[in-house]
Design a protein around this motif. Sequence first.
Motif, mmCIF file in Angstrom:
data_model
loop_
_atom_site.group_PDB
_atom_site.id
_atom_site.type_symbol
_atom_site.label_atom_id
_atom_site.label_comp_id
_atom_site.label_asym_id
_atom_site.label_seq_id
_atom_site.Cartn_x
_atom_site.Cartn_y
_atom_site.Cartn_z
ATOM 1 N N GLU A 58 47.058 44.866 37.505
ATOM 2 C CA GLU A 58 46.258 44.798 38.732
ATOM 3 C C GLU A 58 46.161 46.166 39.396
ATOM 4 O O GLU A 58 45.096 46.554 39.868
ATOM 5 N N ILE A 63 43.041 44.154 34.630
ATOM 6 C CA ILE A 63 42.814 42.709 34.546
ATOM 7 C C ILE A 63 41.317 42.391 34.666
ATOM 8 O O ILE A 63 40.843 41.397 34.118
ATOM 9 N N GLU A 64 40.573 43.257 35.316
ATOM 10 C CA GLU A 64 39.128 43.053 35.450
ATOM 11 C C GLU A 64 38.422 43.116 34.096
ATOM 12 O O GLU A 64 37.428 42.430 33.886
ATOM 13 N N TYR A 65 38.942 43.935 33.182
ATOM 14 C CA TYR A 65 38.352 43.978 31.837
ATOM 15 C C TYR A 65 38.502 42.622 31.147
ATOM 16 O O TYR A 65 37.587 42.156 30.479
ATOM 17 N N PHE A 66 39.670 41.998 31.317
ATOM 18 C CA PHE A 66 39.882 40.680 30.713
ATOM 19 C C PHE A 66 38.932 39.648 31.333
ATOM 20 O O PHE A 66 38.391 38.801 30.642
ATOM 21 N N ARG A 67 38.719 39.741 32.640
ATOM 22 C CA ARG A 67 37.799 38.828 33.317
ATOM 23 C C ARG A 67 36.384 39.005 32.766
ATOM 24 O O ARG A 67 35.703 38.030 32.452
ATOM 25 N N GLU A 68 35.960 40.248 32.594
ATOM 26 C CA GLU A 68 34.620 40.512 32.053
ATOM 27 C C GLU A 68 34.510 40.092 30.594
ATOM 28 O O GLU A 68 33.474 39.566 30.173
ATOM 29 N N ALA A 70 36.103 37.675 29.198
ATOM 30 C CA ALA A 70 36.116 36.209 29.158
ATOM 31 C C ALA A 70 34.741 35.609 29.424
ATOM 32 O O ALA A 70 34.488 34.463 29.054
ATOM 33 N N GLU A 71 33.839 36.375 30.024
ATOM 34 C CA GLU A 71 32.483 35.870 30.271
ATOM 35 C C GLU A 71 31.742 35.608 28.963
ATOM 36 O O GLU A 71 30.955 34.670 28.875
ATOM 37 N N ALA A 96 46.678 36.712 33.486
ATOM 38 C CA ALA A 96 45.345 36.198 33.141
ATOM 39 C C ALA A 96 45.293 34.678 33.350
ATOM 40 O O ALA A 96 44.302 34.151 33.868
ATOM 41 N N ARG A 99 44.684 33.569 36.741
ATOM 42 C CA ARG A 99 43.285 33.771 37.146
ATOM 43 C C ARG A 99 42.328 32.863 36.370
ATOM 44 O O ARG A 99 41.115 33.039 36.427
ATOM 45 N N LEU A 101 42.009 32.576 33.066
ATOM 46 C CA LEU A 101 41.496 33.148 31.821
ATOM 47 C C LEU A 101 42.322 32.649 30.647
ATOM 48 O O LEU A 101 43.527 32.425 30.766
#
Length: 168
Positions: A58, A63-68, A70-71, A96, A99, A101
């Motif tokens: 964070e 972690i934002e890369y994992f969120r993106e 996961a899209e 993850a 969140r 993911l």
Amino acid sequence: MGYRITLDRGVLRAELFGRETIEETRTFFQAVLRASRDTRCPRILISIRSSKPVFQLERHGLIEYFRELAETSPRIALLGDSRDLRFSHEYVELIAGLRGLNVRSFPDETAAYRWFEDPRRERERRRPLERRGQQVLPPPLQERRAGEERRTAQRRNTRDSGVSAKMR
């Protein structure tokens, strides 16, 4: 640092070697993100070797890369070649998961590919004390006996207090 991203058996395979800095990590994830968007592959295997572990996802915005990712890729598997990397990946899995993911850490490729192929394991969760590669064993005999003795004493106390209340 070096990396290789290929499409293998319906899995986007992203391999990272000799990563030292967070900036190198960002460069790698940007390349994985581009490849994921281009291929629209629903599964990603991220294999990291000979690299320093990262525990502050964070803080560094990773972690934002994992969120993106996961899209376009709802299943992301992590592999590491050292004990520290595997611990780091288990931490990534935890963060993850909090969140929402579906990121999982695996001890080897075979386990990761099995997870990719099994539709029932889409949102599988481990028991709280279970760790990858370890069995959850029952408590040692002494602990079990102490627990049984404690429960027996509690039952006696409950019965005794019930009897004394009836006698009043």
